[in-house]
Design an enzyme around this catalytic site. Structure first.
Site, PDB file in Angstrom:
ATOM      1  N   ARG A  69       0.705  -1.344   0.113  1.00  0.00           N
ATOM      2  CA  ARG A  69      -0.019   0.024   0.039  1.00  0.00           C
ATOM      3  C   ARG A  69       0.765   1.332   0.072  1.00  0.00           C
ATOM      4  NH1 ARG A  69      -5.037  -2.224   2.393  1.00  0.00           N
ATOM      5  NH2 ARG A  69      -6.496  -0.781   2.792  1.00  0.00           N
ATOM      6  N   ARG A  99     -21.813  -1.937   3.213  1.00  0.00           N
ATOM      7  CA  ARG A  99     -21.183  -3.325   3.565  1.00  0.00           C
ATOM      8  C   ARG A  99     -21.346  -3.918   4.836  1.00  0.00           C
ATOM      9  NH1 ARG A  99     -14.674  -4.372   2.715  1.00  0.00           N
ATOM     10  NH2 ARG A  99     -14.757  -2.412   4.009  1.00  0.00           N
ATOM     11  N   ARG A 144     -18.221  -2.496   9.871  1.00  0.00           N
ATOM     12  CA  ARG A 144     -17.033  -2.488  10.210  1.00  0.00           C
ATOM     13  C   ARG A 144     -16.802  -0.684  10.662  1.00  0.00           C
ATOM     14  NH1 ARG A 144     -12.946  -4.544   5.296  1.00  0.00           N
ATOM     15  NH2 ARG A 144     -11.672  -2.296   6.149  1.00  0.00           N
ATOM     16  N   ARG A 166      -9.993   7.185   4.317  1.00  0.00           N
ATOM     17  CA  ARG A 166      -9.187   6.052   3.597  1.00  0.00           C
ATOM     18  C   ARG A 166      -9.059   6.466   2.199  1.00  0.00           C
ATOM     19  NH1 ARG A 166     -13.427   1.526   4.997  1.00  0.00           N
ATOM     20  NH2 ARG A 166     -12.250   0.179   3.856  1.00  0.00           N
TER      21      ARG A 166
HETATM   22  P1  AP5 Z   1     -14.679  -5.496  -0.957  1.00  0.00           P
HETATM   23  O1  AP5 Z   1     -14.619  -6.777  -1.651  1.00  0.00           O
HETATM   24  O2  AP5 Z   1     -14.496  -5.768   0.454  1.00  0.00           O
HETATM   25  O3  AP5 Z   1     -13.616  -4.356  -1.276  1.00  0.00           O
HETATM   26  P2  AP5 Z   1     -12.041  -4.152  -0.941  1.00  0.00           P
HETATM   27  O4  AP5 Z   1     -11.545  -3.599  -2.404  1.00  0.00           O
HETATM   28  O5  AP5 Z   1     -11.449  -5.376  -0.574  1.00  0.00           O
HETATM   29  O6  AP5 Z   1     -12.101  -2.910   0.077  1.00  0.00           O
HETATM   30  P3  AP5 Z   1     -11.704  -2.939   1.605  1.00  0.00           P
HETATM   31  O7  AP5 Z   1     -12.493  -1.748   2.126  1.00  0.00           O
HETATM   32  O8  AP5 Z   1     -11.898  -4.215   2.374  1.00  0.00           O
HETATM   33  O9  AP5 Z   1     -10.376  -2.596   1.504  1.00  0.00           O
HETATM   34  P4  AP5 Z   1      -9.428  -1.834   2.255  1.00  0.00           P
HETATM   35  O10 AP5 Z   1      -8.253  -1.816   1.203  1.00  0.00           O
HETATM   36  O11 AP5 Z   1      -9.941  -0.327   2.452  1.00  0.00           O
HETATM   37  O12 AP5 Z   1      -9.603  -2.131   3.602  1.00  0.00           O
HETATM   38  P5  AP5 Z   1      -8.615  -3.413   4.145  1.00  0.00           P
HETATM   39  O13 AP5 Z   1      -9.453  -4.382   4.791  1.00  0.00           O
HETATM   40  O14 AP5 Z   1      -7.330  -3.931   3.066  1.00  0.00           O
HETATM   41  O15 AP5 Z   1     -16.093  -5.026  -1.391  1.00  0.00           O
HETATM   42  C1  AP5 Z   1     -16.554  -3.856  -0.547  1.00  0.00           C
HETATM   43  C2  AP5 Z   1     -18.223  -4.117  -0.576  1.00  0.00           C
HETATM   44  O16 AP5 Z   1     -18.689  -3.733  -2.084  1.00  0.00           O
HETATM   45  C3  AP5 Z   1     -18.678  -5.127  -0.181  1.00  0.00           C
HETATM   46  O17 AP5 Z   1     -19.734  -4.864   0.596  1.00  0.00           O
HETATM   47  C4  AP5 Z   1     -18.922  -5.975  -1.378  1.00  0.00           C
HETATM   48  O18 AP5 Z   1     -19.992  -6.898  -1.036  1.00  0.00           O
HETATM   49  C5  AP5 Z   1     -19.506  -4.923  -2.516  1.00  0.00           C
HETATM   50  N1  AP5 Z   1     -18.820  -5.219  -3.720  1.00  0.00           N
HETATM   51  C6  AP5 Z   1     -17.536  -5.690  -4.032  1.00  0.00           C
HETATM   52  N2  AP5 Z   1     -17.574  -5.962  -5.337  1.00  0.00           N
HETATM   53  C7  AP5 Z   1     -18.574  -5.387  -5.643  1.00  0.00           C
HETATM   54  C8  AP5 Z   1     -19.103  -5.103  -7.202  1.00  0.00           C
HETATM   55  N3  AP5 Z   1     -18.394  -5.404  -8.334  1.00  0.00           N
HETATM   56  N4  AP5 Z   1     -20.273  -4.656  -7.542  1.00  0.00           N
HETATM   57  C9  AP5 Z   1     -21.044  -4.423  -6.226  1.00  0.00           C
HETATM   58  N5  AP5 Z   1     -20.805  -4.503  -4.999  1.00  0.00           N
HETATM   59  C10 AP5 Z   1     -19.563  -5.086  -4.909  1.00  0.00           C
HETATM   60  O19 AP5 Z   1      -7.654  -2.368   5.328  1.00  0.00           O
HETATM   61  C11 AP5 Z   1      -8.516  -1.839   6.532  1.00  0.00           C
HETATM   62  C12 AP5 Z   1      -7.296  -1.166   7.220  1.00  0.00           C
HETATM   63  O20 AP5 Z   1      -6.138  -2.043   7.610  1.00  0.00           O
HETATM   64  C13 AP5 Z   1      -6.625   0.028   6.535  1.00  0.00           C
HETATM   65  O21 AP5 Z   1      -7.491   1.160   6.326  1.00  0.00           O
HETATM   66  C14 AP5 Z   1      -5.380   0.270   7.174  1.00  0.00           C
HETATM   67  O22 AP5 Z   1      -5.730   0.991   8.355  1.00  0.00           O
HETATM   68  C15 AP5 Z   1      -4.978  -1.277   7.585  1.00  0.00           C
HETATM   69  N6  AP5 Z   1      -4.042  -1.938   6.527  1.00  0.00           N
HETATM   70  C16 AP5 Z   1      -4.436  -2.990   5.381  1.00  0.00           C
HETATM   71  N7  AP5 Z   1      -3.502  -3.325   4.945  1.00  0.00           N
HETATM   72  C17 AP5 Z   1      -2.389  -2.147   5.140  1.00  0.00           C
HETATM   73  C18 AP5 Z   1      -1.182  -2.199   4.727  1.00  0.00           C
HETATM   74  N8  AP5 Z   1      -0.758  -2.861   3.660  1.00  0.00           N
HETATM   75  N9  AP5 Z   1      -0.545  -1.125   5.200  1.00  0.00           N
HETATM   76  C19 AP5 Z   1      -1.084  -0.424   6.150  1.00  0.00           C
HETATM   77  N10 AP5 Z   1      -2.034  -0.418   6.757  1.00  0.00           N
HETATM   78  C20 AP5 Z   1      -2.804  -1.477   5.952  1.00  0.00           C
END
Ligand code: AP5
Length: 218
Positions: free
Chosen positions: A88, A127, A160, A171
């Protein structure tokens, strides 16, 4: 297949990663899931990570890099893996390159889910996640059969903490300032494939199939 899914929060990376992981029988490694699990357990890592995650900020690079480097040493990654939400930052991307280089392996492809802010916001604010098994739903796009409960395990669904509107906006801002430049980073390495994350779930999956069909994986 060694794959990175890149894109803003709500792009649908996690949703597709679950399907790909089942199809290709390779692990789905989501740093967000690993960190949320640590928060749930109340471990030292979880307590530290929570401070950043609740505000929608990135957990420090050294913490996340150590998690991923260790995870990639596990046996189940031997035939491939899907990285979701990592790297990221450019520091994370370089550290990943260094670690893979030492192990003599390469990333095969980075798929960028190009997604508009409006779509990201609508998806994240709707979500719902299962407390028990972590399955994702959406109140409109992917509703569970029984309101408030998981189709797979019957667990209660929750929103969440970082899916509240103010945190979603933060974000997205952090994605733009710290992560978006990875698109160019991987373009320069000739690894980037782009699809529209704004499409429906099935359409995105079809796009992925088309992209994969044109590439020979190691
Ligand atoms: P979903 O598939 O969950 O989307 P996503 O792209 O995975 O989004 P996230 O919010 O999970 O990702 P993120 O990157 O912000 O969070 P993460 O958990 O990595 O889909 C979202 C919604 O849309 C769902 O309801 C789904 O049903 C729906 N949907 C999906 N596809 C669809 C479609 N095509 N059409 C319609 N609806 C659809 O990170 C969380 C936190 O962890 C970060 O903010 C940070 O604090 C920390 N963190 C994680 N990784 C790191 C890192 N590498 N470095 C530093 N901090 C980190």
């Amino acid at each position: 297949m060694r794959l990175i899914l890149l894109g803003p929060p709500g792009a649908g990376k996690g949703t597709q990663a679950v399907v790909l992981s089942n199809n290709f029988k390779i692990p789905h490694i989501s740093t967000g899931d690993i960190l949320r699990e640590a928060v749930k357990k109340g471990s030292k890592l979880g307590l530290k990570a929570k401070l950043y995650m609740d505000k929608g900020e990135l957990v420090p690079d050294e913490v996340v890099v150590a998690i991923v480097v260790n995870r990639l040493k596990e046996e189940d990654t031997k035939n491939g893996f899907i990285l979701d939400g990592f790297p990221r930052t450019e520091v994370q991307a370089r550290k990943l390159d260094e670690s893979l280089y030492k192990s003599g392996i390469n990333i095969d492809m980075v798929v960028y889910f190009e997604t508009s802010d409006e779509v990201s916001i609508a998806r994240l604010s709707g979500r719902r996640v299962c407390k028990e098994c972590g399955a994702n739903y959406h109140v409109k796009n992917m509703p569970p059969k029984k309101d408030g409960f998981c189709d797979k395990c019957g667990g209660a669904l929750y929103q969440r903490d970082d899916d509240k509107e103010a945190t979603i906006k933060n974000r997205l801002a952090i994605y733009k300032s710290q992560t978006a430049s990875l698109v160019d980073y991987y373009k320069r390495k000739n690894l980037l494939q782009t699809l529209s994350g704004d499409l429906d779930v099935d359409e995105v999956f079809a796009e992925l199939q088309t992209i994969f069909s044109k590439k020979k994986f190691s």
